[in-house]
Design an enzyme around this catalytic site. Structure first.
Site, PDB file in Angstrom:
ATOM      1  N   HIS A 101      34.792  35.120  38.733  1.00 42.62           N
ATOM      2  CA  HIS A 101      35.200  35.829  37.522  1.00 42.62           C
ATOM      3  C   HIS A 101      35.684  34.766  36.548  1.00 42.62           C
ATOM      4  O   HIS A 101      36.215  33.727  36.971  1.00 42.62           O
ATOM      5  CB  HIS A 101      36.398  36.748  37.745  1.00 42.62           C
ATOM      6  CG  HIS A 101      36.243  37.815  38.774  1.00 42.62           C
ATOM      7  ND1 HIS A 101      36.377  37.586  40.110  1.00 42.62           N
ATOM      8  CD2 HIS A 101      36.011  39.140  38.641  1.00 42.62           C
ATOM      9  CE1 HIS A 101      36.216  38.734  40.774  1.00 42.62           C
ATOM     10  NE2 HIS A 101      36.000  39.687  39.891  1.00 42.62           N
ATOM     11  N   ASP A 104      39.133  33.532  37.271  1.00 45.48           N
ATOM     12  CA  ASP A 104      39.332  32.766  38.524  1.00 45.48           C
ATOM     13  C   ASP A 104      39.300  31.274  38.250  1.00 45.48           C
ATOM     14  O   ASP A 104      39.883  30.497  38.997  1.00 45.48           O
ATOM     15  CB  ASP A 104      38.201  33.004  39.542  1.00 45.48           C
ATOM     16  CG  ASP A 104      37.992  34.454  39.888  1.00 45.48           C
ATOM     17  OD1 ASP A 104      38.944  35.232  39.762  1.00 45.48           O
ATOM     18  OD2 ASP A 104      36.852  34.787  40.301  1.00 45.48           O
ATOM     19  N   HIS A 271      33.393  48.831  50.285  1.00 45.07           N
ATOM     20  CA  HIS A 271      33.281  49.892  49.276  1.00 45.07           C
ATOM     21  C   HIS A 271      32.461  51.061  49.828  1.00 45.07           C
ATOM     22  O   HIS A 271      32.735  52.219  49.532  1.00 45.07           O
ATOM     23  CB  HIS A 271      32.607  49.368  48.007  1.00 45.07           C
ATOM     24  CG  HIS A 271      33.399  48.315  47.287  1.00 45.07           C
ATOM     25  ND1 HIS A 271      32.974  47.732  46.121  1.00 45.07           N
ATOM     26  CD2 HIS A 271      34.594  47.740  47.574  1.00 45.07           C
ATOM     27  CE1 HIS A 271      33.869  46.850  45.720  1.00 45.07           C
ATOM     28  NE2 HIS A 271      34.854  46.829  46.591  1.00 45.07           N
ATOM     29  N   ASP A 307      40.920  48.932  50.302  1.00 42.60           N
ATOM     30  CA  ASP A 307      39.929  47.867  50.344  1.00 42.60           C
ATOM     31  C   ASP A 307      40.575  46.642  50.993  1.00 42.60           C
ATOM     32  O   ASP A 307      41.218  45.844  50.318  1.00 42.60           O
ATOM     33  CB  ASP A 307      39.553  47.574  48.881  1.00 42.60           C
ATOM     34  CG  ASP A 307      38.245  46.847  48.731  1.00 42.60           C
ATOM     35  OD1 ASP A 307      37.527  46.717  49.723  1.00 42.60           O
ATOM     36  OD2 ASP A 307      37.946  46.425  47.605  1.00 42.60           O
ATOM     37  N   ASP A 309      39.075  44.124  52.499  1.00 47.26           N
ATOM     38  CA  ASP A 309      38.302  42.896  52.282  1.00 47.26           C
ATOM     39  C   ASP A 309      38.425  41.910  53.442  1.00 47.26           C
ATOM     40  O   ASP A 309      38.752  40.731  53.249  1.00 47.26           O
ATOM     41  CB  ASP A 309      38.753  42.193  50.986  1.00 47.26           C
ATOM     42  CG  ASP A 309      38.192  42.862  49.734  1.00 47.26           C
ATOM     43  OD1 ASP A 309      37.254  43.657  49.839  1.00 47.26           O
ATOM     44  OD2 ASP A 309      38.718  42.565  48.634  1.00 47.26           O
TER      45      ASP A 309
END
Ligand code: XUL
Ligand code: CO
Length: 439
Positions: A101, A104, A271, A307, A309
């Site tokens: 991103h 980031d 997701h 989420d 992850d």
């Protein structure tokens, strides 16, 4: 350039018998599986945000992991240290791609012009590293969910000014993606959704998101972006209802607004399960619509409703994923580890071990999926299950589109009654999979 991960050697394939925690047991990059090397089947990517930025902060506590890499956080020196750390990390693991991103890779400034200048500077530095190492960009994206200005959404915001700031971020992120040669550009609609319909004009918001995506496609194509745009579906979190709920919903949205030729899906395992689907289901829906683009490789926890992850370790799930990917003829994108270490796994060594786990899990998935395809019993069963449509006159008439409802009703009237269809044989098929995996 000083080495950052001093105690970590280059990670090599040592085979299943190895007890070395910093070696691959199954990921053997040059091993050929169904005509391609593992490396070609599995273009792995590092997620900049989790690997180089996230330090383990959660709702109840601050960072546990040190991601300063020797520089002061919030500075351009730190941004550069993250580049150094990231490239050393990827090189040591043989990871050939990264995803990012905008926020980031640099600290966001108060003035968007200053943020953009920082992005220019850091992307020059990233390009140098890419040239040195041969590592490439899988996809870029704009973070349009962290800054408080996006509290009511980005494309779905109520504020025309905020909408323009979202557009400006997308424009810059597309510039960067093209500059870095990215294969894709992702839209994950972090706050594109709603909490209550009492304050929401859903139609207005969805149309505005589509307008923004159209502008992004037009601009991207104008500046020479030839890759795929991706939607990354997610049903909830942070919003209660997110518009890109799952692959079927996102594909319907893209078709409604004429965006389906430029977009594909970026399917994330966690997701999928949040949406009440399996990972495999989301991949299949994308594939049969010609929109299986890329994968965010991670794993959720069925006991937790958010989420998490996690790094993928579920070999069965990875096997079914790779079965879908192989049947679809591969990905145009890659396998991005949108995954983070558990909060107490807070050392640099843990970062490497997490990638070893994830890469080995997908290598096992690939090996198993290839065995299922070579074995052929599952595919044969499915093909036979529908054979009455291919092997009979009436079935062929239906498939050719020549049959009318009256024709079929007349056929049924003639037959008077019908036998129950063949057994679904689920248990036999599940046994076959176990037999192939563990036999
Ligand atoms: C959030 C998520 C994102 C996207 C990119 O759940 O998956 O990190 O992958 O914005
Ligand atoms: Co993701």
């Amino acid at each position: 350039m000083a080495e950052i991960f001093k105690n970590i050697p280059e990670i090599k394939y040592e085979g299943p018998a190895s007890k070395n925690n910093l070696a691959f047991k199954f990921y053997d990059p040059e091993k050929v599986v169904l005509g391609k090397t593992m490396k070609e089947h599995l273009p792995f990517a590092m997620a900049w945000w989790h690997n180089l930025c996230a330090g383990g902060t959660d709702m109840f506590g601050r960072d546990t992991a040190d991601k300063t890499f020797g520089a002061e956080k919030g500075t351009m020196a730190h941004a550069k240290a993250k580049v150094d750390a990231g490239f050393e990390f990827m090189q040591k693991l043989g990871v050939e791609y990264f995803c990012f991103h905008d926020v980031d890779i640099v600290p966001e400034a108060d003035d968007i012009n200053e943020t953009n200048a920082r992005l220019d500077e850091i992307s020059d530095y990233i390009i140098e590293k890419m040239k040195e190492t041969g590592i490439r960009c899988l996809w870029g994206t704009a973070n349009m969910f962290s800054n408080p200005r996006f509290m009511n959404g980005a494309g779905s915001t109520n504020s025309a000014d905020v909408y323009c700031f979202a557009a400006a971020q997308i424009k810059k992120a597309l510039d960067l993606t093209v500059k870095l040669g990215g294969k894709g550009y992702v839209f994950w609609g972090g706050r594109e959704g709603y909490e209550t319909l009492l304050n929401t004009d859903m139609k207005f918001e969805q149309e505005n998101i589509a307008r923004l995506m159209k502008m992004a496609v037009e601009y991207g194509r104008k500046i020479g972006f030839t890759g795929d745009f991706y939607i990354e579906p997610k049903p909830k979190e942070p919003m209660k209802h997110q518009y890109d709920f799952d692959a079927a919903t996102a594909i319907g949205f893209l078709r409604q607004y004429g965006l389906d030729k430029d977009f594909k899906m970026n399917i994330e395992a966690n997701h999928a399960t949040l949406a009440g689907h399996t990972f495999q289901h989301e991949l299949r829906v994308s594939a049969i619509n010609g929109m299986l683009g890329s994968i965010d490789a991670n794993q959720g926890d069925y006991l937790l409703g958010w989420d998490t992850d996690e790094f993928p370790f579920d070999v069965y799930e990875a096997t079914m994923c790779m079965y879908e990917v192989l049947k679809a003829g591969g990905l145009t994108g890659g396998f991005n580890f949108d995954a983070k270490n558990r909060r107490p796994s807070n050392t640099h060594e843990d970062m490497f071990e997490a990638y070893v786990l994830g890469m080995d899990t997908f290598a096992l998935g690939l090996l198993n999926a290839a065995k299922i395809i070579e074995d052929g019993r599952i595919d044969e069963f499915v093909a036979n299950k529908y054979s009455s449509f291919r092997n009979t006159e009436i079935g062929s008439k239906i498939l050719s589109g020549d049959a009318t409802l009256e024709d079929l009703a007349a056929y049924a009237a003639d037959k008077k009654n019908v036998e129950t269809p063949c057994s679904g044989k689920q248990e036999r098929l599940e046994g076959i999979i176990n037999n192939i995996l563990f036999g």
